[in-house]
Design an enzyme around this catalytic site. Structure first.
Site, PDB file in Angstrom:
ATOM      1  N   CYS A  99       0.580  -1.654   0.043  1.00  0.00           N
ATOM      2  CA  CYS A  99      -0.388  -0.255  -0.123  1.00  0.00           C
ATOM      3  C   CYS A  99       1.211   0.963   0.162  1.00  0.00           C
ATOM      4  O   CYS A  99       1.042   1.445   0.640  1.00  0.00           O
ATOM      5  CB  CYS A  99      -0.972  -0.323   1.462  1.00  0.00           C
ATOM      6  SG  CYS A  99      -1.924   1.595   1.229  1.00  0.00           S
ATOM      7  N   HIS A 127      -2.125  -4.834 -10.957  1.00  0.00           N
ATOM      8  CA  HIS A 127      -3.300  -3.687 -11.277  1.00  0.00           C
ATOM      9  C   HIS A 127      -3.388  -3.823 -12.963  1.00  0.00           C
ATOM     10  O   HIS A 127      -2.630  -4.586 -13.196  1.00  0.00           O
ATOM     11  CB  HIS A 127      -2.236  -2.316 -11.616  1.00  0.00           C
ATOM     12  CG  HIS A 127      -1.999  -2.497  -9.709  1.00  0.00           C
ATOM     13  ND1 HIS A 127      -2.410  -0.570  -9.236  1.00  0.00           N
ATOM     14  CD2 HIS A 127      -1.025  -2.923  -8.388  1.00  0.00           C
ATOM     15  CE1 HIS A 127      -1.958  -0.994  -7.806  1.00  0.00           C
ATOM     16  NE2 HIS A 127      -1.681  -1.278  -8.044  1.00  0.00           N
ATOM     17  N   GLU A 180     -10.356   0.196  -6.495  1.00  0.00           N
ATOM     18  CA  GLU A 180      -9.324  -0.399  -5.836  1.00  0.00           C
ATOM     19  C   GLU A 180      -9.793  -2.060  -5.444  1.00  0.00           C
ATOM     20  O   GLU A 180     -10.980  -1.722  -4.451  1.00  0.00           O
ATOM     21  CB  GLU A 180      -8.372  -0.084  -4.135  1.00  0.00           C
ATOM     22  CG  GLU A 180      -7.238   1.167  -4.112  1.00  0.00           C
ATOM     23  CD  GLU A 180      -6.689   1.781  -3.216  1.00  0.00           C
ATOM     24  OE1 GLU A 180      -6.586   1.028  -1.965  1.00  0.00           O
ATOM     25  OE2 GLU A 180      -6.572   2.307  -2.899  1.00  0.00           O
ATOM     26  N   CYS A 196      -4.473   6.864  -4.417  1.00  0.00           N
ATOM     27  CA  CYS A 196      -4.381   5.293  -4.665  1.00  0.00           C
ATOM     28  C   CYS A 196      -2.797   5.129  -4.600  1.00  0.00           C
ATOM     29  O   CYS A 196      -2.160   5.325  -6.199  1.00  0.00           O
ATOM     30  CB  CYS A 196      -4.897   4.157  -5.912  1.00  0.00           C
ATOM     31  SG  CYS A 196      -4.172   2.172  -5.372  1.00  0.00           S
ATOM     32  N   GLY A 207      -0.955   2.656  -7.186  1.00  0.00           N
ATOM     33  CA  GLY A 207      -2.409   2.468  -8.676  1.00  0.00           C
ATOM     34  C   GLY A 207      -1.630   3.368  -9.849  1.00  0.00           C
ATOM     35  O   GLY A 207      -1.249   3.968 -10.731  1.00  0.00           O
TER      36      GLY A 207
HETATM   37  N1  LIG Z   1      -5.852  -2.005  -2.301  1.00  0.00           N
HETATM   38  C1  LIG Z   1      -4.851  -2.737  -2.792  1.00  0.00           C
HETATM   39  C2  LIG Z   1      -4.267  -2.085  -1.241  1.00  0.00           C
HETATM   40  C3  LIG Z   1      -3.444  -1.111  -0.940  1.00  0.00           C
HETATM   41  C4  LIG Z   1      -3.328   0.239  -1.844  1.00  0.00           C
HETATM   42  C5  LIG Z   1      -3.550   1.601  -1.623  1.00  0.00           C
HETATM   43  N2  LIG Z   1      -4.109   1.903  -1.204  1.00  0.00           N
HETATM   44  C6  LIG Z   1      -2.120   2.349  -2.312  1.00  0.00           C
HETATM   45  O1  LIG Z   1      -2.757   3.112  -1.835  1.00  0.00           O
HETATM   46  O2  LIG Z   1      -1.657   1.698  -2.886  1.00  0.00           O
HETATM   47  C7  LIG Z   1      -5.121  -3.818  -3.129  1.00  0.00           C
HETATM   48  O3  LIG Z   1      -5.850  -4.675  -2.670  1.00  0.00           O
HETATM   49  O4  LIG Z   1      -3.743  -4.454  -3.275  1.00  0.00           O
END
Ligand SMILES: N[C@H](CCC[C@H](N)C(=O)O)C(=O)O
Length: 290
Positions: A75, A173, A222, A231, A234
């Site tokens: 994250c 992603h 997400e 994100c 992301g």
């Molecule tokens: N939902 C993402 C984890 C959090 C990523 C996001 N909040 C960031 O800042 O990178 C996943 O399931 O891979």
């Protein structure tokens, strides 16, 4: 069980941070969901656990759970808040740069003089099996020197086929190019991509509008949290995809609904650097149901 927490946000992506450096909490998936619940709990996109160094040369372990209670590999916005937390709590001594172990490897957040935080997020991963993405029966569409994949989104005829660029930043992603992020059907197409059967571990679905070679606008649905205001991984994935598609230079400002992130990638096996804000919102306590 009564627990103390710190509420933080990085470009509007919001977190409950738990200090487990002195005592492991060993929460259940249901308890992580309780903390993330925006009506019956504190409310957050992810829950971040700060744990002691797991090995010499590493400063902390960084454990991440999505709002749906599932543990995930990485994250990015959370990494900046993690670094801000441990420095502000005096857990990092005089260090302004720390090494942090996550499920997907070691990352290095660094606090800058201007208050923003830069994280070495490690290199992107393109091997389909490591994302993971099942491309059986698909032929990649060469697009500016890189592959894009046509996937069918089931019965929603108006969204029957989308072009996606797929990669991992430790977490999976799928990035789509759109003309206007504000008009992108994120709430409808996002969950269809997130849960597509070609992603055995599900996937984060990015919608990227290229403004110019140094600026994009981005929305992300997400995995395990729905659309967030930003994100971090992301943003890294979108910029890497844009560079590989020949549309972006090596340093890109990413406009998200929650704020601005800056992503730099030199290409190849070079690490991706993400810079952005990290803010403590409030401290609190909550009674968790067993
Ligand atoms: N939902 C993402 C984890 C959090 C990523 C996001 N909040 C960031 O800042 O990178 C996943 O399931 O891979």
């Amino acid at each position: 069980m009564r627990i103390r927490f710190t509420k933080m946000q990085g470009a509007g992506n919001d977190f409950v941070v738990l200090d487990e450096t002195r005592q492991r909490l060993d929460l259940s998936a249901a308890q992580y969901r309780q903390l993330a619940d925006r009506h019956f709990g504190v409310g957050a996109d992810q829950i971040l656990s700060v744990r002691p160094a797991p090995a010499p040369g590493i400063d902390f372990e960084y454990v991440i759970h999505n709002a749906d209670g599932g543990e995930v590999e990485q994250c990015g916005n959370g990494a900046r808040c993690f670094a801000r937390f441990v420095v502000d709590k005096g857990l990092a001594g005089a260090r302004r740069s720390i090494k942090v172990k996550t499920l997907s490897g070691v990352i290095e957040p660094r606090l800058n003089e201007d208050g923003r935080i830069t994280v070495d997020m490690g290199p992107p991963v393109f091997e389909l099996a490591d994302i993971p993405f099942d491309a059986a029966g698909l032929s990649p569409h060469p697009f500016g020197g890189w592959q894009q994949w046509h996937i069918a989104l089931g019965t929603h005829a108006e969204y029957a086929l989308v072009h996606i660029a797929v990669l991992s930043m430790g977490n999976p992603h799928a990035v789509q190019l759109v003309d206007d992020v504000d008009a992108a059907p994120v709430a409808k197409v996002g969950p269809l991509v997130e849960n597509h059967n070609r992603f055995p571990k599900r996937v984060n679905a990015g919608f990227m509008q290229v403004v110019d070679r140094g600026r994009i606008k981005l929305r992300v649905w997400e995995r395990g949290a729905g659309e967030t205001l930003a994100c971090g991984t992301g943003a890294c994935a979108a910029v890497v995809a844009g560079i590989r598609l020949g549309k972006l230079d090596h340093r890109v400002d990413v406009e998200t609904r929650g704020g601005l992130l800056t992503i730099e990638w030199a290409g190849g096996a070079a690490p991706v650097y993400m810079t952005g804000p990290a803010v403590t919102v409030f401290e609190g306590e909550m009674e968790l149901q067993e």
